[in-house]
Design a protein around this motif. Structure first.
Motif, PDB file in Angstrom:
ATOM      1  N   GLY A   7       0.805  -1.210   0.000  1.00 16.72           N
ATOM      2  CA  GLY A   7       0.000   0.000   0.000  1.00 16.72           C
ATOM      3  C   GLY A   7       0.840   1.263   0.000  1.00 16.72           C
ATOM      4  N   HIS A   8       2.177   1.112   0.008  1.00 15.59           N
ATOM      5  CA  HIS A   8       3.101   2.247  -0.004  1.00 15.59           C
ATOM      6  C   HIS A   8       2.794   3.235   1.123  1.00 15.59           C
ATOM      7  N   ALA A   9       2.508   2.720   2.316  1.00 14.81           N
ATOM      8  CA  ALA A   9       2.096   3.608   3.400  1.00 14.81           C
ATOM      9  C   ALA A   9       2.469   3.064   4.773  1.00 14.81           C
ATOM     10  N   VAL A  10       2.454   3.961   5.735  1.00  6.11           N
ATOM     11  CA  VAL A  10       2.501   3.596   7.148  1.00  6.11           C
ATOM     12  C   VAL A  10       1.139   3.967   7.701  1.00  6.11           C
ATOM     13  N   TRP A  11       0.492   3.016   8.324  1.00  5.95           N
ATOM     14  CA  TRP A  11      -0.827   3.255   8.905  1.00  5.95           C
ATOM     15  C   TRP A  11      -0.702   3.459  10.398  1.00  5.95           C
ATOM     16  N   ARG A  12      -1.646   4.193  10.957  1.00  4.40           N
ATOM     17  CA  ARG A  12      -1.706   4.361  12.403  1.00  4.40           C
ATOM     18  C   ARG A  12      -3.120   4.057  12.868  1.00  4.40           C
ATOM     19  N   VAL A  21      -7.909  -1.723  18.360  1.00  6.65           N
ATOM     20  CA  VAL A  21      -7.491  -0.579  17.560  1.00  6.65           C
ATOM     21  C   VAL A  21      -8.716   0.024  16.884  1.00  6.65           C
ATOM     22  N   SER A  22      -8.732   1.357  16.775  1.00  6.60           N
ATOM     23  CA  SER A  22      -9.868   2.047  16.171  1.00  6.60           C
ATOM     24  C   SER A  22      -9.372   3.119  15.212  1.00  6.60           C
ATOM     25  N   LYS A  23     -10.205   3.442  14.228  1.00 10.74           N
ATOM     26  CA  LYS A  23      -9.924   4.537  13.292  1.00 10.74           C
ATOM     27  C   LYS A  23      -8.565   4.392  12.605  1.00 10.74           C
ATOM     28  N   VAL A  24      -8.296   3.224  12.038  1.00 11.89           N
ATOM     29  CA  VAL A  24      -7.039   2.969  11.341  1.00 11.89           C
ATOM     30  C   VAL A  24      -7.039   3.744  10.025  1.00 11.89           C
ATOM     31  N   GLY A  25      -5.909   4.371   9.703  1.00 13.24           N
ATOM     32  CA  GLY A  25      -5.796   5.116   8.459  1.00 13.24           C
ATOM     33  C   GLY A  25      -4.351   5.405   8.113  1.00 13.24           C
ATOM     34  N   ALA A  26      -4.135   5.895   6.916  1.00  9.63           N
ATOM     35  CA  ALA A  26      -2.773   6.203   6.452  1.00  9.63           C
ATOM     36  C   ALA A  26      -2.189   7.366   7.240  1.00  9.63           C
ATOM     37  N   PHE A  27      -0.987   7.175   7.727  1.00  4.84           N
ATOM     38  CA  PHE A  27      -0.251   8.215   8.441  1.00  4.84           C
ATOM     39  C   PHE A  27       0.728   8.903   7.509  1.00  4.84           C
ATOM     40  N   ARG A  28       1.378   8.091   6.655  1.00  5.23           N
ATOM     41  CA  ARG A  28       2.360   8.619   5.700  1.00  5.23           C
ATOM     42  C   ARG A  28       2.367   7.720   4.486  1.00  5.23           C
ATOM     43  N   THR A  29       2.361   8.295   3.297  1.00  9.37           N
ATOM     44  CA  THR A  29       2.436   7.509   2.072  1.00  9.37           C
ATOM     45  C   THR A  29       3.783   7.738   1.404  1.00  9.37           C
ATOM     46  N   PHE A  30       4.219   6.739   0.644  1.00  6.50           N
ATOM     47  CA  PHE A  30       5.508   6.782  -0.042  1.00  6.50           C
ATOM     48  C   PHE A  30       5.285   6.553  -1.527  1.00  6.50           C
TER      49      PHE A  30
END
Length: 66
Positions: A7-12, A21-30
């Motif tokens: 996904g080319h990303a770091v999720w938080r 865990v709740s409200k997971v989403g992309a924190f940073r994309t590459f």
């Protein structure tokens, strides 16, 4: 935080008191041919992300913890 290579990303996702865990989403994309391949926390509690693309290491400015 979780490295999502394809996904080319770091999720938080915030941890709830019960450990879920709740409200997971992309924190940073590459960008590039591959996303993050590994992560660590440095001595200053920053997230360090390793990517295969251009064999780079990125230190995110987000500090973990209080």
């Amino acid at each position: 935080m979780m490295a999502v290579t394809r996904g080319h990303a770091v999720w938080r996702g915030p941890l709830l008191p019960d450990g879920s865990v709740s409200k997971v989403g992309a924190f940073r994309t590459f960008f590039g041919t591959s996303g993050p391949d590994g992560m660590a926390i440095d001595a200053d509690n920053r997230v360090v992300v390793e990517t295969v693309y251009k064999q780079s290491i990125t230190c995110l400015k987000q500090v973990i913890g209080p």
